[in-house]
Design a protein around this motif. Sequence first.
Motif, PDB file in Angstrom:
ATOM      1  N   ARG A  37       8.817  -5.797  -7.073  1.00  0.00           N
ATOM      2  CA  ARG A  37      10.311  -6.173  -7.121  1.00  0.00           C
ATOM      3  C   ARG A  37      10.886  -6.506  -5.826  1.00  0.00           C
ATOM      4  NH1 ARG A  37      13.990  -2.151  -6.204  1.00  0.00           N
ATOM      5  NH2 ARG A  37      12.380  -0.766  -6.343  1.00  0.00           N
ATOM      6  N   VAL A  38      10.254  -5.793  -4.800  1.00  0.00           N
ATOM      7  CA  VAL A  38      11.002  -5.985  -3.498  1.00  0.00           C
ATOM      8  C   VAL A  38      10.366  -7.280  -2.756  1.00  0.00           C
ATOM      9  CG1 VAL A  38      10.942  -4.989  -1.246  1.00  0.00           C
ATOM     10  CG2 VAL A  38      11.246  -3.679  -3.208  1.00  0.00           C
ATOM     11  N   VAL A  39       8.938  -7.568  -3.213  1.00  0.00           N
ATOM     12  CA  VAL A  39       8.128  -8.750  -2.403  1.00  0.00           C
ATOM     13  C   VAL A  39       7.889  -9.799  -3.387  1.00  0.00           C
ATOM     14  CG1 VAL A  39       6.336  -9.270  -0.907  1.00  0.00           C
ATOM     15  CG2 VAL A  39       7.168  -7.210  -0.578  1.00  0.00           C
ATOM     16  N   ARG A  40       8.658 -10.992  -2.993  1.00  0.00           N
ATOM     17  CA  ARG A  40       8.638 -12.147  -3.962  1.00  0.00           C
ATOM     18  C   ARG A  40       7.890 -13.266  -3.126  1.00  0.00           C
ATOM     19  NH1 ARG A  40      13.200 -11.400  -8.597  1.00  0.00           N
ATOM     20  NH2 ARG A  40      12.995  -9.128  -9.201  1.00  0.00           N
ATOM     21  N   ILE A  73       0.862  -1.137   0.076  1.00  0.00           N
ATOM     22  CA  ILE A  73       0.023   0.013  -0.087  1.00  0.00           C
ATOM     23  C   ILE A  73       0.989   1.111  -0.020  1.00  0.00           C
ATOM     24  CG2 ILE A  73      -1.631   1.291   1.327  1.00  0.00           C
ATOM     25  CD1 ILE A  73      -2.987  -1.418   2.242  1.00  0.00           C
ATOM     26  N   LEU A  74       1.950   1.174   0.540  1.00  0.00           N
ATOM     27  CA  LEU A  74       2.811   2.357   0.669  1.00  0.00           C
ATOM     28  C   LEU A  74       3.752   2.537  -0.469  1.00  0.00           C
ATOM     29  CD1 LEU A  74       1.545   2.325   3.749  1.00  0.00           C
ATOM     30  CD2 LEU A  74       3.597   3.519   4.346  1.00  0.00           C
ATOM     31  N   HIS A  75       4.122   1.419  -0.922  1.00  0.00           N
ATOM     32  CA  HIS A  75       4.997   1.419  -2.058  1.00  0.00           C
ATOM     33  C   HIS A  75       4.566   0.471  -3.223  1.00  0.00           C
ATOM     34  CE1 HIS A  75       8.019   3.603   0.528  1.00  0.00           C
ATOM     35  NE2 HIS A  75       7.779   2.484   1.553  1.00  0.00           N
ATOM     36  N   PRO A  76       3.531   0.752  -3.738  1.00  0.00           N
ATOM     37  CA  PRO A  76       2.890  -0.178  -4.669  1.00  0.00           C
ATOM     38  C   PRO A  76       3.573  -0.400  -5.941  1.00  0.00           C
ATOM     39  CG  PRO A  76       1.507   2.093  -4.725  1.00  0.00           C
ATOM     40  CD  PRO A  76       2.515   1.930  -3.542  1.00  0.00           C
ATOM     41  N   LEU A  77       4.393   0.583  -6.346  1.00  0.00           N
ATOM     42  CA  LEU A  77       5.096   0.536  -7.729  1.00  0.00           C
ATOM     43  C   LEU A  77       6.513  -0.535  -7.336  1.00  0.00           C
ATOM     44  CD1 LEU A  77       5.135   4.254  -8.894  1.00  0.00           C
ATOM     45  CD2 LEU A  77       3.709   2.365  -9.532  1.00  0.00           C
ATOM     46  N   ARG A 112      -7.556  -0.506  -4.031  1.00  0.00           N
ATOM     47  CA  ARG A 112      -8.899  -0.933  -3.050  1.00  0.00           C
ATOM     48  C   ARG A 112      -8.767  -2.306  -2.802  1.00  0.00           C
ATOM     49  NH1 ARG A 112     -12.025   1.903  -6.863  1.00  0.00           N
ATOM     50  NH2 ARG A 112     -12.755  -0.140  -7.976  1.00  0.00           N
ATOM     51  N   GLN A 113      -8.114  -3.143  -3.731  1.00  0.00           N
ATOM     52  CA  GLN A 113      -7.925  -4.748  -3.166  1.00  0.00           C
ATOM     53  C   GLN A 113      -6.961  -4.757  -2.223  1.00  0.00           C
ATOM     54  OE1 GLN A 113     -11.101  -5.383  -4.792  1.00  0.00           O
ATOM     55  NE2 GLN A 113      -9.950  -7.383  -4.748  1.00  0.00           N
ATOM     56  N   GLU A 114      -5.823  -4.048  -2.245  1.00  0.00           N
ATOM     57  CA  GLU A 114      -4.899  -4.410  -1.252  1.00  0.00           C
ATOM     58  C   GLU A 114      -5.204  -3.972  -0.090  1.00  0.00           C
ATOM     59  OE1 GLU A 114      -2.338  -5.891  -2.011  1.00  0.00           O
ATOM     60  OE2 GLU A 114      -1.559  -5.613  -4.153  1.00  0.00           O
ATOM     61  N   THR A 115      -6.042  -2.932  -0.096  1.00  0.00           N
ATOM     62  CA  THR A 115      -6.536  -2.582   1.169  1.00  0.00           C
ATOM     63  C   THR A 115      -7.680  -3.382   1.878  1.00  0.00           C
ATOM     64  OG1 THR A 115      -6.541  -0.220   0.562  1.00  0.00           O
ATOM     65  CG2 THR A 115      -7.814  -0.559   2.454  1.00  0.00           C
ATOM     66  N   LYS A 116      -8.399  -4.058   1.095  1.00  0.00           N
ATOM     67  CA  LYS A 116      -9.520  -5.118   1.590  1.00  0.00           C
ATOM     68  C   LYS A 116      -8.658  -6.193   2.345  1.00  0.00           C
ATOM     69  CE  LYS A 116     -13.298  -4.453  -1.283  1.00  0.00           C
ATOM     70  NZ  LYS A 116     -14.176  -4.975  -2.675  1.00  0.00           N
ATOM     71  N   THR A 117      -7.675  -6.688   1.486  1.00  0.00           N
ATOM     72  CA  THR A 117      -6.752  -7.688   2.005  1.00  0.00           C
ATOM     73  C   THR A 117      -5.962  -7.218   3.404  1.00  0.00           C
ATOM     74  OG1 THR A 117      -6.182  -8.511  -0.263  1.00  0.00           O
ATOM     75  CG2 THR A 117      -4.836  -9.269   1.457  1.00  0.00           C
ATOM     76  N   ASP A 157     -11.998   7.969  -9.628  1.00  0.00           N
ATOM     77  CA  ASP A 157     -12.412   6.648  -9.328  1.00  0.00           C
ATOM     78  C   ASP A 157     -11.253   5.799  -8.726  1.00  0.00           C
ATOM     79  OD1 ASP A 157     -13.772   4.355  -9.537  1.00  0.00           O
ATOM     80  OD2 ASP A 157     -13.359   4.011 -11.680  1.00  0.00           O
ATOM     81  N   TRP A 158     -11.093   5.758  -7.567  1.00  0.00           N
ATOM     82  CA  TRP A 158      -9.968   5.383  -6.922  1.00  0.00           C
ATOM     83  C   TRP A 158      -9.512   3.966  -7.425  1.00  0.00           C
ATOM     84  CZ3 TRP A 158      -9.945   2.188  -1.777  1.00  0.00           C
ATOM     85  CH2 TRP A 158      -8.730   2.435  -0.926  1.00  0.00           C
ATOM     86  N   ASN A 159      -8.002   3.832  -7.366  1.00  0.00           N
ATOM     87  CA  ASN A 159      -7.378   2.914  -8.213  1.00  0.00           C
ATOM     88  C   ASN A 159      -7.853   1.432  -7.508  1.00  0.00           C
ATOM     89  OD1 ASN A 159      -4.970   0.994  -8.030  1.00  0.00           O
ATOM     90  ND2 ASN A 159      -4.673   2.317  -9.880  1.00  0.00           N
TER      91      ASN A 159
END
Length: 341
Positions: A164-167, A156-160, A257-262, A251-253
Amino acid sequence: MSNWTGVTCTPWVDLQIISPAMRNASLGNGDANQSSSNTSSLDSCFQPRLSRTILAVALVDILLSVATVAGNLLVVFAVIRNRQLRNVTSVFILGLAASDLLVGLNVPYYVAFYFNFRSLSCHRTSCLLRYWFTMYASGCSMLCLVGVAVDRYIAILHPLSYHRVVRTRYASLYVLVVWISMGIVSSLPLVGVGERFDPSNECDLYYAHTKEYALAAVASVVLLTFAVTTILYSIIFKVALRQKKAVVALDWNHKIRQETKTARMMALVMGVNFLGFLPYFTVITMRYLDGVNQEEIGYYKPFAVCFYFGKSAINPIIYGWKNKEFRQTFRRIASFNRGIR
């Protein structure tokens, strides 16, 4: 010195002639002494008092065990069958499910100590194994919750930079390290570190382990998990709310939204785990306070253990309630099983 008291042995005497009765008698003395020693040891062993309350608690625990095993096996099968669920977050969910599964499988063994089984409560290894399972599963589940919180924080804080970072392999390595490290920590009493087992006392964490080990192994993991996850989720939801307000006209990305729901789902799982573990943690901590009535605290402990077992049964329900993919996969697995029948 010979054990054959009262018998003079010479090289010329045939042992086959004199030994059977005398040897049995002499060996019988040794066996009698050993038997007497074993009997006195068993007589000094702590014997639990069975009551209707304990029977009711034991029944609830067994029902929770069945629900825990069934629910968490369902979670594992859902991730295996649905490719949409095979992501980094699911690695941590599988780690949690495996921990909860271990809790469920351990329940019958834990509950057996409520009954008068001397073969369990009177022996060091069987008593220590009772809490080995508990501490191992608790530590693994707690530290997996830390992994989930870090995963959601980066998403959520570093979506881009997330992919690359989390695998998946990094998450799998983290879970593996957690399971190995907790296996080492929880096994220390089995080799004598932090252990003070005495068969005359109840097979309880308070009596079986030293204060230093119990507080270091249990309290440190719980407090670390609570501090890290609370801080991270506070930042996550603060940032998510700010992002939502910033792009409300655009129209919020959908991805955010999905990441926040999780994140909400896993925060709920974390909250349930803490609420379930809190009574047990409170009882453990209070036993080490000066002036505490140990019998009174011990009376409430079985009820606290029910909450601890219950949290492992609730997690699969949360996944099915809050996550559409889990819910649909659970239904497909259930309908497939009905079709087989």
